[in-house]
Design a protein around this motif. Structure first.
Motif, PDB file in Angstrom:
ATOM      1  N   ARG A 108       0.779  -1.161  -0.193  1.00 28.38           N
ATOM      2  CA  ARG A 108       0.207   0.171  -0.026  1.00 28.38           C
ATOM      3  C   ARG A 108       0.900   1.272   0.041  1.00 28.38           C
ATOM      4  N   GLU A 109       1.953   1.088   0.485  1.00 28.36           N
ATOM      5  CA  GLU A 109       2.952   2.251   0.795  1.00 28.36           C
ATOM      6  C   GLU A 109       3.532   2.874  -0.515  1.00 28.36           C
ATOM      7  N   ILE A 110       4.096   1.825  -1.260  1.00 26.48           N
ATOM      8  CA  ILE A 110       4.848   1.897  -2.732  1.00 26.48           C
ATOM      9  C   ILE A 110       4.145   3.103  -3.532  1.00 26.48           C
ATOM     10  N   PRO A 111       2.810   2.798  -3.873  1.00 25.40           N
ATOM     11  CA  PRO A 111       2.310   3.728  -4.997  1.00 25.40           C
ATOM     12  C   PRO A 111       2.583   5.274  -4.553  1.00 25.40           C
ATOM     13  N   ARG A 112       2.114   5.404  -3.111  1.00 22.78           N
ATOM     14  CA  ARG A 112       2.217   6.846  -2.636  1.00 22.78           C
ATOM     15  C   ARG A 112       3.515   7.216  -2.644  1.00 22.78           C
ATOM     16  N   LEU A 113       4.812   6.428  -2.898  1.00 27.67           N
ATOM     17  CA  LEU A 113       5.844   7.199  -2.643  1.00 27.67           C
ATOM     18  C   LEU A 113       6.335   7.493  -4.149  1.00 27.67           C
ATOM     19  N   THR A 114       5.741   6.907  -5.161  1.00 27.09           N
ATOM     20  CA  THR A 114       6.252   7.177  -6.319  1.00 27.09           C
ATOM     21  C   THR A 114       6.139   8.534  -7.026  1.00 27.09           C
ATOM     22  N   ARG A 115       5.331   9.301  -6.519  1.00 21.47           N
ATOM     23  CA  ARG A 115       4.962  10.732  -6.930  1.00 21.47           C
ATOM     24  C   ARG A 115       5.526  11.639  -6.324  1.00 21.47           C
ATOM     25  N   GLY A 116       6.825  12.522  -6.569  1.00 22.17           N
ATOM     26  CA  GLY A 116       7.083  13.288  -6.113  1.00 22.17           C
ATOM     27  C   GLY A 116       6.604  14.836  -6.249  1.00 22.17           C
ATOM     28  N   SER A 117       7.054  15.706  -5.918  1.00 22.36           N
ATOM     29  CA  SER A 117       6.478  17.075  -6.013  1.00 22.36           C
ATOM     30  C   SER A 117       7.424  17.815  -7.154  1.00 22.36           C
ATOM     31  N   GLY A 118       8.496  17.180  -7.718  1.00 27.93           N
ATOM     32  CA  GLY A 118       9.375  17.724  -8.774  1.00 27.93           C
ATOM     33  C   GLY A 118       8.641  18.459  -9.971  1.00 27.93           C
ATOM     34  N   ARG A 119       7.928  17.679 -10.505  1.00 29.49           N
ATOM     35  CA  ARG A 119       7.368  18.361 -11.897  1.00 29.49           C
ATOM     36  C   ARG A 119       6.337  19.340 -11.408  1.00 29.49           C
ATOM     37  N   LEU A 120       5.401  19.052 -10.390  1.00 33.25           N
ATOM     38  CA  LEU A 120       4.616  20.004  -9.859  1.00 33.25           C
ATOM     39  C   LEU A 120       5.322  21.292  -9.785  1.00 33.25           C
ATOM     40  N   LEU A 121       6.526  21.363  -9.098  1.00 34.47           N
ATOM     41  CA  LEU A 121       7.011  22.559  -8.748  1.00 34.47           C
ATOM     42  C   LEU A 121       7.643  23.282 -10.060  1.00 34.47           C
ATOM     43  N   THR A 122       8.247  22.462 -10.802  1.00 33.51           N
ATOM     44  CA  THR A 122       8.718  23.187 -12.162  1.00 33.51           C
ATOM     45  C   THR A 122       7.604  23.864 -12.960  1.00 33.51           C
ATOM     46  N   PHE A 123       6.408  23.011 -13.187  1.00 28.89           N
ATOM     47  CA  PHE A 123       5.257  23.572 -13.772  1.00 28.89           C
ATOM     48  C   PHE A 123       4.790  24.720 -12.884  1.00 28.89           C
ATOM     49  N   SER A 124       4.574  24.847 -11.839  1.00 24.98           N
ATOM     50  CA  SER A 124       4.057  25.938 -11.011  1.00 24.98           C
ATOM     51  C   SER A 124       5.142  27.270 -11.023  1.00 24.98           C
ATOM     52  N   ASP A 125       6.249  26.896 -10.686  1.00 28.32           N
ATOM     53  CA  ASP A 125       7.435  28.007 -10.965  1.00 28.32           C
ATOM     54  C   ASP A 125       7.452  28.641 -12.168  1.00 28.32           C
ATOM     55  N   GLY A 126       7.296  27.941 -13.143  1.00 26.43           N
ATOM     56  CA  GLY A 126       7.213  28.457 -14.647  1.00 26.43           C
ATOM     57  C   GLY A 126       6.037  29.339 -14.662  1.00 26.43           C
ATOM     58  N   VAL A 127       4.717  28.815 -14.160  1.00 29.68           N
ATOM     59  CA  VAL A 127       3.381  29.767 -14.302  1.00 29.68           C
ATOM     60  C   VAL A 127       3.783  30.968 -13.619  1.00 29.68           C
ATOM     61  N   PHE A 128       4.126  30.893 -12.105  1.00 28.05           N
ATOM     62  CA  PHE A 128       4.516  32.115 -11.726  1.00 28.05           C
ATOM     63  C   PHE A 128       5.265  32.763 -12.240  1.00 28.05           C
ATOM     64  N   ALA A 129       6.324  32.257 -12.751  1.00 32.76           N
ATOM     65  CA  ALA A 129       7.449  33.270 -13.498  1.00 32.76           C
ATOM     66  C   ALA A 129       6.853  34.150 -14.712  1.00 32.76           C
ATOM     67  N   ILE A 130       5.792  33.191 -15.378  1.00 33.59           N
ATOM     68  CA  ILE A 130       5.482  33.926 -16.443  1.00 33.59           C
ATOM     69  C   ILE A 130       4.398  35.003 -16.208  1.00 33.59           C
ATOM     70  N   ALA A 131       3.425  34.456 -15.385  1.00 33.14           N
ATOM     71  CA  ALA A 131       2.522  35.576 -15.014  1.00 33.14           C
ATOM     72  C   ALA A 131       3.011  36.851 -14.401  1.00 33.14           C
ATOM     73  N   VAL A 132       4.105  36.724 -13.542  1.00 33.09           N
ATOM     74  CA  VAL A 132       4.814  37.937 -13.083  1.00 33.09           C
ATOM     75  C   VAL A 132       5.587  38.702 -14.249  1.00 33.09           C
ATOM     76  N   THR A 133       5.940  38.062 -15.295  1.00 30.76           N
ATOM     77  CA  THR A 133       6.710  38.844 -16.208  1.00 30.76           C
ATOM     78  C   THR A 133       5.827  39.284 -17.384  1.00 30.76           C
ATOM     79  N   LEU A 134       4.737  38.771 -17.553  1.00 28.49           N
ATOM     80  CA  LEU A 134       3.738  39.262 -18.514  1.00 28.49           C
ATOM     81  C   LEU A 134       3.044  40.549 -17.939  1.00 28.49           C
ATOM     82  N   LEU A 135       3.030  40.781 -16.744  1.00 31.66           N
ATOM     83  CA  LEU A 135       2.447  42.147 -16.122  1.00 31.66           C
ATOM     84  C   LEU A 135       3.196  43.049 -16.865  1.00 31.66           C
ATOM     85  N   VAL A 136       4.346  43.326 -17.245  1.00 26.83           N
ATOM     86  CA  VAL A 136       4.870  44.371 -17.849  1.00 26.83           C
ATOM     87  C   VAL A 136       4.281  44.764 -19.381  1.00 26.83           C
ATOM     88  N   LEU A 137       3.707  43.604 -20.076  1.00 28.53           N
ATOM     89  CA  LEU A 137       3.021  43.783 -21.373  1.00 28.53           C
ATOM     90  C   LEU A 137       1.709  44.811 -21.253  1.00 28.53           C
TER      91      LEU A 137
END
Lengths: 212, 212, 212, 212
Positions: C5-34
């Motif tokens: 039961r434990e194994i499945p839960r451990l397979t998905r880390g937050s790595g890609r969620l953070l890359t994706f989120s940091d991307g959206v934050f960075a773009i949202a903040v940089t688009l403000l200047v447009l």
């Protein structure tokens, strides 16, 4: 004291260069869509959407070409052990050229639609790609000369990858030259470079690989 | 209980700050191209493309300058062991200034083309860069004072990097001052800062490096 | 068979969620200047630049607020051991709200300049932020309930971070309510939330931290 | 010499493919907001904001759908051990389709507002998504055939994930077909695909998982 001379060179990996570069590649490629303006006349939308074919063509071509440049960047930096200031600077120049492609793409689509200025548009478009190809060759030469490549690649693999970069330079250069006189033929030659993407590079995976 | 006091400081690395920052740098630099509008008259496309020279100039200058700021950010954070809330906040301010550069760049290109308002445009352009340089000095001072730097750098290296950041502040400040009276000269001074990028920083790689 | 039961839960880390989120934050903040359009009249450029003050104000406020939301996202996910589909979905909702902020910011700047429609603009602007704050509270509750937090944080730290997220909800909610009647006062209240960023959260670094 | 044949395959991980892909996903999703133009008449701002409902609807639908595609990309590449040139190329095609969605979204919102051309707009919108779904199926088939999947997944898990990708193809295809005649019904069917996101995939976590 050779170990002390070694320490500095080892401290700067390619991690942030790749994050920054992948960001620029991803944004340049995604901005391409902003150049396609939806039609204004929704009563005859199907016709309006059909009339946008030069934009779809330019979008597809540029997306695949930038995608290919990204793959080559990947192939190149897979073999880089560490980076120096020269690499950082040359890579910035390369990204400057890549980030210019949405402009060149927009120009090509507009010229196709206007049926005017196509020779100038193809020269600008192909010239942007040719400059990127030239920078690949310069960066590769610098990496080899400065000893920044992974020793596992070996001189044979380094030459093989270098030949591929040289092929891009010659191929796209031919497309630009032809395009200055026969623009559509120039675009076809440049587009014809895309399938080379599939050809495995002999020695790409290291000195000893006989099976690609 | 000193170990317990140590634990919190170690929990926040610079990983996400770098992902976020590299994202903003990559986007700011790639958005620059959106400011270059393709000509509308495709009958005289070559002339139209030539008339865009201020946009190409501003694009190249801003791309290289942001590239240089990114390299300095790289040099700075290569030496940061962990970050506190102060760094996160100051870095956000720095990114706010960097993300403003597409606006300043557009202003500079438009003023060059209009041949009017150039003094104000150069002051805004140089002022944006000067504020970024000021924030580098503030962040570096904070990193040193809060003990967040890699001990391997040593006070000598920390001072050397700090001097480089101070040089940027003085150099770009001079460009802004001159630009308020002689705008073209101001732009030349600011552009003249780019080659300093090549000069290795003494002590950048640690206390003991004698070989750059 | 608890290990299975434990194994499945451990397979998905937050790595890609953070890359994706940091991307959206960075773009949202940089688009403000447009959203900041350079003035068209370069004969009176200084006046034109002065008239853009609502855009500078909205740019600064939104950049700092998104920066603060990013820091809170950082604080939150520093403590997440792994993610489930619920987190991926709720995080997508949060990013959808963040990516909407360039629109709200543009609206606020335009309303300030037009000196009309300010109450509606402040309600939309504050409402967007309030929805982001609400989603932080929902994500945090989900992380606690689903046992996805780092056990090192402890219930005391989890409650402390939760209280901070609740404070944001109440504070920004008050700003929206006040802004519906006195828009400038609403903006001041929302801007007044920025300094809370500095206050360390008790228990943020784990059960045992007595020194912030 | 089987070990030598193995070496090349192991050298290219999915790291940069994911950075590049997450960048494109993040930018495509954040560019959606640029399609929503703030009203010009600030005297009747509330009415103006209400009239934008097709934009809000299209923004929300596209953001959630791209978010879902991103999650599926996550699920897919969590199980990829290494990538070959085929994956790099097919993934570029997939990103090309995703990056096109801001255009399709804008088209859908404009057609809803114009109350004209809705059938064509829904076919383009759904067709873009359907092409993305088709590419997922092609990439998955290629990954299985080329033996690039993590062996821990097992054939049962690989089939389960494949069935999910096939369901998307059929579901969205039905939405496009219906939308060609009854556009609103087509949009409802496509939107109805979002909740499938919640259903855990049997075997997603490996051969042995009995508890999702």
């Amino acid at each position: 004291m050779p170990p002390k001379r070694e320490i500095p060179r080892l401290t700067r990996g390619s991690g942030r260069l790749l994050t920054f570069s992948d960001g620029v590649f991803a944004i340049a490629v995604t901005l391409l869509v902003l150049e396609i303006q939806p039609p204004h006349d929704f009563e005859h939308l199907v016709q309006g959407l059909r009339a946008l074919w030069p934009s779809y063509l330019a979008y597809t071509l540029s997306f695949l070409l930038i995608g290919q440049v990204w793959v080559n960047h990947h192939v190149m930096f897979d073999r880089v052990r560490h980076v120096d200031r020269g690499v950082l600077f040359l890579n910035t120049l390369l990204l400057m050229v890549i980030a210019f492609l949405p402009f060149s793409t927009s120009l090509l689509a507009d010229a196709l639609r206007a049926e005017q200025g196509l020779r100038a548009a193809v020269v600008v478009y192909g010239g942007t790609l040719w400059t990127a190809a030239a920078l690949f060759n310069i960066i590769w030469a610098h990496l080899r000369r400065a000893g920044l490549l992974d020793p596992g690649l070996g001189p044979c693999g380094a030459r093989a990858i270098g030949r591929r970069f040289l092929l891009a330079l010659v191929w796209i250069g031919s497309g630009v030259l032809v395009g200055a006189f026969a623009p559509i033929a120039g675009v076809v030659i440049i587009a014809g470079f895309l399938p080379t993407y599939y050809l495995p590079i002999r020695g790409e995976y290291g000195e000893d690989d006989r099976a690609p």
